[in-house]
Scaffold this active site. Structure first.
Site, short mmCIF file in Angstrom:
data_model
loop_
_atom_site.label_atom_id
_atom_site.label_comp_id
_atom_site.label_asym_id
_atom_site.label_seq_id
_atom_site.Cartn_x
_atom_site.Cartn_y
_atom_site.Cartn_z
N HIS A 16 5.65 -1.80 -4.05
CA HIS A 16 5.20 -2.60 -2.91
C HIS A 16 5.16 -4.08 -3.29
O HIS A 16 5.60 -4.94 -2.53
CB HIS A 16 3.78 -2.20 -2.48
CG HIS A 16 3.63 -0.82 -1.91
ND1 HIS A 16 2.71 0.09 -2.39
CD2 HIS A 16 4.28 -0.20 -0.91
CE1 HIS A 16 2.78 1.20 -1.68
NE2 HIS A 16 3.73 1.07 -0.78
N LYS A 40 -3.66 10.34 7.66
CA LYS A 40 -3.81 10.72 6.26
C LYS A 40 -5.24 10.43 5.81
O LYS A 40 -5.84 9.46 6.27
CB LYS A 40 -2.87 9.89 5.37
CG LYS A 40 -1.41 10.01 5.72
CD LYS A 40 -0.61 9.03 4.86
CE LYS A 40 0.82 8.88 5.34
NZ LYS A 40 1.51 7.75 4.71
N ARG A 89 13.66 2.98 -0.38
CA ARG A 89 13.84 3.46 -1.75
C ARG A 89 15.06 4.36 -1.84
O ARG A 89 16.10 3.97 -2.35
CB ARG A 89 12.59 4.23 -2.21
CG ARG A 89 11.36 3.35 -2.40
CD ARG A 89 10.12 4.17 -2.57
NE ARG A 89 9.90 5.02 -1.39
CZ ARG A 89 8.85 5.78 -1.20
NH1 ARG A 89 7.90 5.81 -2.09
NH2 ARG A 89 8.72 6.52 -0.10
N SER A 127 2.99 5.95 -3.78
CA SER A 127 1.54 5.97 -4.01
C SER A 127 1.08 7.38 -4.35
O SER A 127 0.22 7.57 -5.22
CB SER A 127 0.79 5.47 -2.77
OG SER A 127 1.15 4.16 -2.48
O1 PNS Z 1 2.96 3.14 4.01
P1 PNS Z 1 3.33 4.04 5.16
O2 PNS Z 1 2.29 5.11 5.33
O3 PNS Z 1 4.72 4.60 5.04
O4 PNS Z 1 3.31 3.13 6.47
C1 PNS Z 1 3.57 3.65 7.75
C2 PNS Z 1 3.22 2.62 8.85
C3 PNS Z 1 1.80 2.14 8.71
C4 PNS Z 1 4.15 1.44 8.76
C5 PNS Z 1 3.43 3.33 10.23
O5 PNS Z 1 2.79 4.56 10.25
C6 PNS Z 1 2.93 2.50 11.40
O6 PNS Z 1 3.46 1.45 11.73
N1 PNS Z 1 1.83 2.96 12.03
C7 PNS Z 1 1.16 2.26 13.10
C8 PNS Z 1 1.32 2.99 14.42
C9 PNS Z 1 2.60 2.60 15.10
O7 PNS Z 1 2.89 1.44 15.32
N2 PNS Z 1 3.42 3.62 15.48
C10 PNS Z 1 4.68 3.40 16.15
C11 PNS Z 1 5.81 3.13 15.18
S1 PNS Z 1 6.26 4.55 14.24
#
Ligand code: PNS
Length: 160
Positions: A16, A40, A89, A127
């Protein structure tokens, strides 16, 4: 141009951090945004994750650290950001990331998702992998910032 780098960051890894360091060279400002409303069950509280990220990005003057709830695009609009920054990745990331990028594009046509290919040495890193290694007392100093390694050791030494 302001870029939002959204994620769970539970915890932030060197992968990150690599994306943040490279991203801040491309954009005027990168806001690292920790999602609160995740399904989560996180290991670290949002406050702890913010502290961890702030500590390891304090040398980067155009990086801000914040948390958010709700949709990423709404948070981006609120901060007048034009870009969502994500790291890619391996091939298995691609499907989920592409789906998110398309979904976000339908929610807000003006916001672009920009992917940075993760540096090779971190392409296997996540993570969850780090937490698993830390849980069984393995070496994590080459995977996470020093302050995070300390927090993980402390967490698992308290026999969680
Ligand atoms: O680190 P992660 O868990 O892969 O991040 C995922 C994240 C936070 C980027 C994604 O779940 C997100 O944007 N969640 C917020 C809700 C949202 O906007 N949903 C619509 C797009 S998928």
């Amino acid at each position: 141009m302001i870029a939002i780098y959204p994620g769970s960051f539970d915890p932030i890894t060197l992968g990150h951090l690599d994306i943040i360091e490279r991203g801040q060279k491309l954009f005027d400002c990168v806001i690292v945004a920790v999602l609160c409303n995740t399904n989560k069950k996180p290991l670290f509280s949002v406050e702890k994750r913010l502290e961890q990220i702030r500590q390891c990005t304090q040398h980067l003057t155009n990086v801000k650290v914040d948390s958010f709830t709700g949709l990423t695009v709404d948070y981006a609009k609120l901060h007048k950001a034009g870009v969502l920054l994500r790291g890619l990745r391996v091939l298995s990331d691609f499907e989920k990331e592409l789906q998110m990028a398309h979904t976000n594009k339908t929610l807000s046509g003006k916001i672009e998702t920009v992917f940075l290919a993760t540096t090779t040495e971190y392409s296997f890193l996540s993570s969850s992998t780090v937490k698993e290694i830390a849980q069984f007392g393995g070496e994590i100093s080459h995977l996470v910032p020093k302050n995070v390694a300390k927090d993980l050791c402390l967490y698992y030494s308290k026999s969680h």
